[in-house]
Motif scaffolding. Sequence first.
Motif, mmCIF file in Angstrom:
data_model
loop_
_atom_site.group_PDB
_atom_site.id
_atom_site.type_symbol
_atom_site.label_atom_id
_atom_site.label_comp_id
_atom_site.label_asym_id
_atom_site.label_seq_id
_atom_site.Cartn_x
_atom_site.Cartn_y
_atom_site.Cartn_z
ATOM 1 N N ALA A 151 47.761 45.702 61.502
ATOM 2 C CA ALA A 151 48.895 46.406 60.918
ATOM 3 C C ALA A 151 48.882 45.992 59.425
ATOM 4 C CB ALA A 151 50.002 46.521 61.534
ATOM 5 N N LEU A 152 49.458 46.860 58.518
ATOM 6 C CA LEU A 152 49.670 46.642 57.016
ATOM 7 C C LEU A 152 51.376 46.728 56.874
ATOM 8 C CD1 LEU A 152 47.223 48.995 55.577
ATOM 9 C CD2 LEU A 152 46.836 46.404 55.776
ATOM 10 N N LEU A 153 51.705 45.754 55.898
ATOM 11 C CA LEU A 153 52.986 45.994 55.420
ATOM 12 C C LEU A 153 52.817 45.999 53.938
ATOM 13 C CD1 LEU A 153 55.695 43.477 56.032
ATOM 14 C CD2 LEU A 153 55.391 44.212 53.634
ATOM 15 N N VAL A 172 55.085 34.778 52.739
ATOM 16 C CA VAL A 172 53.830 35.400 53.534
ATOM 17 C C VAL A 172 52.553 34.706 53.142
ATOM 18 C CG1 VAL A 172 52.392 37.462 53.237
ATOM 19 C CG2 VAL A 172 54.893 37.515 53.139
ATOM 20 N N LEU A 173 52.314 34.281 51.886
ATOM 21 C CA LEU A 173 50.937 33.322 51.677
ATOM 22 C C LEU A 173 50.920 32.217 52.464
ATOM 23 C CD1 LEU A 173 50.672 34.053 47.949
ATOM 24 C CD2 LEU A 173 49.460 35.114 49.849
ATOM 25 N N LEU A 179 46.823 38.176 55.500
ATOM 26 C CA LEU A 179 46.113 38.128 54.110
ATOM 27 C C LEU A 179 46.944 39.107 53.131
ATOM 28 C CD1 LEU A 179 42.375 38.885 55.367
ATOM 29 C CD2 LEU A 179 43.288 36.628 54.625
ATOM 30 N N ALA A 180 46.980 38.478 52.167
ATOM 31 C CA ALA A 180 47.740 39.628 51.047
ATOM 32 C C ALA A 180 47.229 39.506 49.702
ATOM 33 C CB ALA A 180 49.271 38.865 50.724
ATOM 34 N N LEU A 193 47.880 42.295 55.371
ATOM 35 C CA LEU A 193 47.232 42.510 56.382
ATOM 36 C C LEU A 193 47.524 41.534 57.381
ATOM 37 C CD1 LEU A 193 44.900 44.103 58.243
ATOM 38 C CD2 LEU A 193 43.378 42.471 57.206
ATOM 39 N N LYS A 194 48.146 42.136 58.772
ATOM 40 C CA LYS A 194 48.011 41.268 59.850
ATOM 41 C C LYS A 194 46.836 40.874 60.392
ATOM 42 C CE LYS A 194 50.967 40.216 63.945
ATOM 43 N NZ LYS A 194 52.048 40.445 64.712
ATOM 44 N N ASP A 195 46.106 39.849 60.260
ATOM 45 C CA ASP A 195 44.711 39.545 60.634
ATOM 46 C C ASP A 195 44.621 38.670 61.884
ATOM 47 O OD1 ASP A 195 42.078 39.998 60.135
ATOM 48 O OD2 ASP A 195 41.683 38.386 59.049
#
Length: 196
Positions: A151-153, A172-173, A179-180, A193-195
């Motif tokens: 999913a994406l945020l 987040v980082l 990944l941002a 991205l929730k990777d």
Amino acid sequence: MLTPQLLEELNSLWEEGERHDAVTQERRERRLNITPDTGCFLYQLARTRGARHIVEIGTSNGFSTLWLALAARANQGKVTSLDILAEKQQQAASNLARFTLVDWVELVCCDALDWLAKAPLYSADLVFLDAERTLYPAYWPHLQRILAPGALLVMDNALSHPDECRPFMAEVLATPGYLAETYAIGKGQLVILKDC
């Protein structure tokens, strides 16, 4: 499909919001809309991802909601848009009706943190954050839980309000599995991205 006529109507609504904000002093009454290129970017991300459940935090008058709803309609999905101000959601409802997108959006007047705490695991394909930026770090544990794998945020204002966004971006980082990247679109879009 984003037809030229639809894009013209969306741009007209954005211009109307800009004129309104130019003469409105009270922040609570301003529309503070995303830019049209940001709307197009959100639409592209949602369509490419095939997002069926989209969560928006910060409805305002529904300009960003319209772009997300257009993608949700194309994907046979739904947008859940959260805002704490009932009057803003009334404006959004009017705009959704104007664009015949009411069936693709659930407007929820609530505290976003309360809603996120109760949202089901892996229930969101795309989340758009455009609300009170100082609250985002408190949202992050819940956002991690509700984001589906892959999913994406997307967070607005990454470049226009870097000091306010920095604590959230740092969290987040520092979180493994995400990944941002920030894109210079509109007021700056942080795409996560929730990777995992």
